[in-house]
Write an enzyme that holds these catalytic residues in place. Structure first.
Site, PDB file in Angstrom:
ATOM      1  N   LYS A  68      36.100 -11.648  23.382  1.00  0.00           N
ATOM      2  CA  LYS A  68      35.094 -12.033  22.453  1.00  0.00           C
ATOM      3  C   LYS A  68      35.856 -14.015  22.074  1.00  0.00           C
ATOM      4  CE  LYS A  68      33.738 -12.994  18.972  1.00  0.00           C
ATOM      5  NZ  LYS A  68      32.913 -14.361  18.822  1.00  0.00           N
ATOM      6  N   GLU A 128      46.135 -13.627  12.865  1.00  0.00           N
ATOM      7  CA  GLU A 128      46.944 -15.282  12.902  1.00  0.00           C
ATOM      8  C   GLU A 128      45.698 -15.970  11.908  1.00  0.00           C
ATOM      9  OE1 GLU A 128      46.885 -18.634  13.009  1.00  0.00           O
ATOM     10  OE2 GLU A 128      47.591 -19.095  14.247  1.00  0.00           O
ATOM     11  N   GLU A 181      42.399 -24.973   3.176  1.00  0.00           N
ATOM     12  CA  GLU A 181      42.528 -25.503   4.931  1.00  0.00           C
ATOM     13  C   GLU A 181      41.607 -25.979   4.831  1.00  0.00           C
ATOM     14  OE1 GLU A 181      44.729 -23.414   8.937  1.00  0.00           O
ATOM     15  OE2 GLU A 181      42.354 -22.126   7.658  1.00  0.00           O
TER      16      GLU A 181
END
Length: 490
Positions: free
Chosen positions: A176, A251, A386
């Site tokens: 996906k 990750e 982030e």
């Protein structure tokens, strides 16, 4: 553009079962560049059934590893053949410069070549047995059905890190891609079909994470989930995967420190500090967005950065003079703007940038000026969170110990860098830095045979290298008694 613009399930190109579609937008000017199916749980279930039946049939898993490697190598050759088309699609889809995209295609072909070369290099091992006249061996077998969920920033590069080892080891898979950047992934599935991968082995479902991704994560017929993306989504996937204790390879990004010592090569460190952040407008999980600079050169270093940043050329990825393209979407642009506003409120000093560009030619795109904050401390959210955009925060340090402490002060541990001419000092720092990759006098370099992944909340497992292949295998111990005898215990 010659693209099928469909899903690929059990060897057939299909529309979404619901009939729903999604428009794909060029982030440079918001033009519609494609319309693709918008799959959901039902499409995911159909792909999972195909992958499950194909794996259980044993057709692909028992194909000799040399033959699987040849097919994976063929995919690499086809990527090289179609390099220009793929690079063009990637730049249209993401807004990055076409020169960056060409480099990505070379790296992607390299990943497929690497796994093609090592596909048949694992013959297992014999281990000592405590029983006379017996054989004890360890073999590695494919995990089974793999769900693979990729991000929007490096759509095909991240796909290659998952596709190549999964195919080489004999798994079946459902991929996906991000719903907003699916075009190069669709194209590479055309190449997978052309290379001769059997029907049902590699399946492609388009749609959102809330539907397709959730089904892949929770469906008990999926044996492994490999996900690259944000930490919030990663935690949800972990919870959903617990239903059948799936293997996980995650990750989840980073907030990556880049330590600059006084004895570093000044000009090179400045240049690489910029390169480490502003490629693809900072939308890189390994971007060195936390600059940690020794106090004695701090002011001079920041001044040099600012002067370089002021001359950046923003524009279309197809303009050869462009150095930095747009952000991926209006939603992401708003997120970066909010991040910068938070920095202002927290007391950081805005050295440059901090707004959208005024250039009339850039108003239709999702552009944001490269931005640098100084006077930053680790208690600020802009240092901890982030941004995933063209924003650098700068912190000061006085001692080596302080630099390492600052670098480790994060929930993340993906990557980091150290710049110094003292190699002994560099090695001392690297030994203490809690990250999956640490560069010395370099930043953001990776290659197929070196493992990639993070410590702490940057994720679980590794991609690339032999460890990246091991994620897609299960270890089995086989013991054979050559002269069985009664035990006579009972």
């Amino acid at each position: 553009m010659g693209l099928k613009q469909q899903q690929y399930i059990n060897g057939e190109w299909t529309n979404a079962i619901s009939g729903n579609t999604r428009e794909i937008i060029n982030p440079y000017n918001q033009e519609v560049i494609a319309t693709v199916p918008e799959g959901d749980e039902e499409d995911a279930k159909a792909a999972i059934v195909a992958a499950r039946e194909t794996f259980d049939s044993g057709e692909w898993a028992t194909t000799p590893a040399t033959e699987r490697g040849s097919i994976v190598r063929k995919i690499a050759e086809l990527i090289e053949r179609d390099r220009e088309e793929l690079a063009r699609l990637e730049s249209l889809d993401t807004g990055k410069t076409v020169e960056e995209s060409r480099g990505d295609m070379d790296d992607i072909a390299g990943v497929f070549r690497y796994y093609a070369e090592i596909a048949d290099k694992d013959g297992g091992e014999l281990i000592d047995s405590p029983v006379p006249n017996s054989i004890s061996r360890v073999v590695h077998e494919p995990v089974g059905v793999c769900g693979q969920i990729t991000p929007w920033n490096y759509p095909l590069l991240q796909a290659s890190w998952k596709l190549a080892p999964a195919l080489a080891t004999g798994n079946t898979l459902i991929m996906k891609p991000s719903e907003i950047t699916p075009l190069t992934t669709i194209k590479v599935f055309e190449l997978i079909e052309e290379a001769g991968v059997p029907a049902g082995v590699a399946n492609l479902v388009l749609g959102s994470g809330n539907t397709v991704g959730a089904e892949l994560s929770s469906n008990t017929n999926v044996d492994l989930i490999s996900f690259t993306g944000g930490i919030v989504t990663g935690k949800k996937i972990m919870q959903a995967a617990s239903v059948n204790v799936k293997k996980l390879a995650l990750e989840l990004g980073g907030k990556n420190p880049n330590i600059i010592f006084t004895d570093a090569d000044f000009e090179t460190a400045v240049d690489q500090a910029l390169n480490g952040v502003f490629f693809h407008a900072g939308q890189i999980c390994s971007a060195g967005t936390r600059l940690i600079v020794e106090e004695s050169i701090h002011d001079e270093f920041v001044s040099a950065l600012v002067e370089r940043v002021k001359n950046f050329k923003l524009g279309s990825g197809f303009d050869e003079d462009t150095q930095m393209g747009p952000l991926i979407s209006a939603e992401h642009l708003a997120k970066v703007e909010q991040y910068v506003e938070t920095g202002r409120k927290e007391g950081a000093t805005l050295a440059v940038g901090g707004s959208r560009p005024e250039d009339p030619e850039l108003q239709k795109g999702f552009f944001y000026l490269p931005t640098i904050f100084t006077d930053c401390t680790t208690d600020m959210s802009i240092v901890q969170d982030e941004a995933f955009g063209p924003v650098i925060t700068v912190e000061k340090f006085r001692t080596e110990e302080e630099a390492v402490k600052l670098a480790n002060d994060s929930i993340y541990g993906l990557a980091g860098g150290v710049w110094t001419s003292d190699i002994v000092k560099a090695e001392r720092c690297v030994a203490k830095m809690r990250m999956g990759t640490v560069w010395i006098n370099e930043f953001n370099l990776y290659f197929p045979h070196a493992p990639w992944g993070g410590f702490k909340q940057s994720g679980i497992g590794r991609e690339l290298g032999r460890l990246g292949m091991e994620e897609y295998t299960e270890t089995k111990h086989i013991f054979q008694n050559l002269q069985p005898e009664p035990i006579n215990w009972f």
